[in-house]
Enzyme design. Structure first.
Site, PDB file in Angstrom:
ATOM      1  N   CYS A  71      26.382  32.137  54.254  1.00  0.00           N
ATOM      2  CA  CYS A  71      27.479  32.801  54.950  1.00  0.00           C
ATOM      3  C   CYS A  71      26.928  33.620  56.115  1.00  0.00           C
ATOM      4  CB  CYS A  71      28.240  33.707  53.985  1.00  0.00           C
ATOM      5  SG  CYS A  71      29.635  34.568  54.750  1.00  0.00           S
ATOM      6  N   CYS A  78      26.165  40.989  48.994  1.00  0.00           N
ATOM      7  CA  CYS A  78      26.473  39.587  48.708  1.00  0.00           C
ATOM      8  C   CYS A  78      25.244  38.678  48.697  1.00  0.00           C
ATOM      9  CB  CYS A  78      27.487  39.056  49.723  1.00  0.00           C
ATOM     10  SG  CYS A  78      28.059  37.388  49.315  1.00  0.00           S
ATOM     11  N   CYS A 115      41.393  29.884  41.066  1.00  0.00           N
ATOM     12  CA  CYS A 115      40.947  30.540  42.294  1.00  0.00           C
ATOM     13  C   CYS A 115      39.731  29.802  42.853  1.00  0.00           C
ATOM     14  CB  CYS A 115      40.592  31.999  42.016  1.00  0.00           C
ATOM     15  SG  CYS A 115      41.928  32.924  41.221  1.00  0.00           S
ATOM     16  N   CYS A 146      44.884  30.154  44.245  1.00  0.00           N
ATOM     17  CA  CYS A 146      44.380  31.290  45.017  1.00  0.00           C
ATOM     18  C   CYS A 146      43.124  30.827  45.744  1.00  0.00           C
ATOM     19  CB  CYS A 146      44.066  32.474  44.100  1.00  0.00           C
ATOM     20  SG  CYS A 146      43.385  33.917  44.957  1.00  0.00           S
ATOM     21  N   CYS A 206      45.981  39.124  47.306  1.00  0.00           N
ATOM     22  CA  CYS A 206      44.989  39.578  46.329  1.00  0.00           C
ATOM     23  C   CYS A 206      43.946  40.362  47.117  1.00  0.00           C
ATOM     24  CB  CYS A 206      44.362  38.387  45.615  1.00  0.00           C
ATOM     25  SG  CYS A 206      43.019  38.818  44.478  1.00  0.00           S
ATOM     26  N   ARG A 278      42.866  43.751  38.339  1.00  0.00           N
ATOM     27  CA  ARG A 278      41.901  42.845  37.725  1.00  0.00           C
ATOM     28  C   ARG A 278      40.562  43.522  37.489  1.00  0.00           C
ATOM     29  NH1 ARG A 278      41.783  37.827  40.818  1.00  0.00           N
ATOM     30  NH2 ARG A 278      43.401  37.169  39.367  1.00  0.00           N
TER      31      ARG A 278
END
Length: 374
Positions: A71, A78, A115, A146, A206, A278
């Site tokens: 990414c 991350c 998801c 999702c 979300c 969540r």
């Protein structure tokens, strides 16, 4: 009643009606909630939770990484960021049939929502066409859908909505004030703009954040304030505990006190009474008592399975055992027959996962990382 008790009662009464949906919470009000005695805070959160939800039902989702690694963003938490050496290989977008296969298995196991996450700054046109087909085919299975694909423009959001996407995940991560300490490759305004595009396209939102990244208590209050300002509130609010991954800049950050994490769950429940809160990343690090407190504080959604994108999730048999001990059950959804069927399906799937722990992980469904183009 003692003077201290009277003061606490008065403070609580000034913090708004428990049933009121508000978007104008002041930062000082949110900080006052965080400062309540722990028992008082959980009591209030539990009252609100019971007003809007079955207190013993937990929405169960399954998460699949459809494109892993490389990414271009520099999010310091991350392992998928191309800026850090975490030992994570990069993999191409999964084939559609393999995604549908995983979705079908998730539904059979009792999940009501599937998801899908891709490590992109934003989807490219050729990839979006594939993603739209994934959404359409997963939706046809009768599952809620999702996705999290990075930033979206209005046209991309509209096309995802037309394909049948129910939810779009795009976390704010932290407060606007602390955001620059964590990410520099996109702005807070970029994130809010994507959420606007999602809502404008008619999809559900979300959005949540990550706690334990070295932020101050005020930053946690400010993050929740940003979420509360969204109209309507996000339908799903993931509260993540930082998973410290070697090779990322946050690998040695000081651990967050679990009690402070539970406070954030409770405050999120109070501020967003009708949202699913969540208990998300970081569950692997939590003991059963901490998770039980999170459910008591108002958390009513989890991911189940062994992997959460690229980080570990509590082992499936542990989830089953905890649900049984706490008397919890999967939330009934229109996409599933009934609670008994869901519970039986989840238990059957968790037994299978426990028996085949050494089997291939989701990442084995991806293309060989060695064949990925730069």
């Amino acid at each position: 009643m003692s003077q201290a008790s009277q003061a606490r009662t008065a403070d609580t009464q000034t913090l708004g009606s428990p049933a009121e949906i508000r978007h104008d919470w002041r930062l000082e009000e949110i900080e006052a909630l965080f400062a309540l005695p722990f028992n008082d805070l959980l009591y209030r959160a539990q009252q609100i939770h019971r007003r809007h939800f079955d207190p013993n039902a937990v929405q169960v989702s399954t998460l699949l990484s459809i494109k892993t690694g490389a990414c271009p963003e520099d999010c310091k938490y991350c392992p998928q960021s191309g800026h850090y050496n975490t030992g994570l290989g990069k993999e191409k977008l999964l084939e559609i049939d393999k995604v549908v296969e995983q979705a079908r298995a998730a539904k059979s196991a009792g999940a009501s929502r599937f998801c899908m996450g891709a490590a992109w700054k934003s989807p490219r046109e050729k990839d979006l066409d594939v993603v739209l087909e994934m959404v359409s085919r997963v939706k046809a299975l009768g599952l809620e859908t999702c996705m999290t694909l990075g930033m979206l423009d209005g046209d991309q959001a509209d096309r995802l909505a037309r394909a049948g996407l129910d939810y779009y995940n795009h976390n704010l991560d932290t407060s606007p004030e602390y955001y620059g300490e964590i990410i520099t490759t996109r702005t807070y305004a970029d994130r809010l703009e994507t959420l606007d595009q999602v809502r404008g396209a008619g999809m559900k939102v979300c959005s949540g954040g990550i706690l334990g990244m070295g932020e101050a208590p005020r930053d946690r209050a400010a993050l929740l304030q940003q979420l509360v300002r969204l109209e309507p509130h996000p339908e799903s609010v993931p509260i993540n505990m930082l998973v410290k991954v070697p090779g990322t800049p946050l690998e040695n950050v000081e651990d967050l006190d679990p009690i402070e994490f539970i406070r954030a769950i409770a405050v999120a429940r109070i501020l967003m009474p009708k949202s699913h809160v969540r208990l998300s990343a970081g569950r692997e690090q939590m003991d059963d008592s901490t998770q039980a407190l999170a459910f008591l504080a108002g958390a009513n959604s989890i991911f189940y399975g062994d992997q959460l994108l690229t980080t570990a999730n509590p082992q499936a048999d542990r989830d089953r055992s905890l649900f049984t001990r706490l008397g919890l059950h999967p939330e009934r959804r229109d996409t599933c027959a009934d609670d008994a069927h869901i519970q039986a399906s989840v238990e059957a799937d968790l037994d299978q996962q426990a028996a085949h722990r050494a089997a291939a992980r989701v990442s084995e469904l991806a293309y060989d990382a060695a064949s990925v183009e730069p």
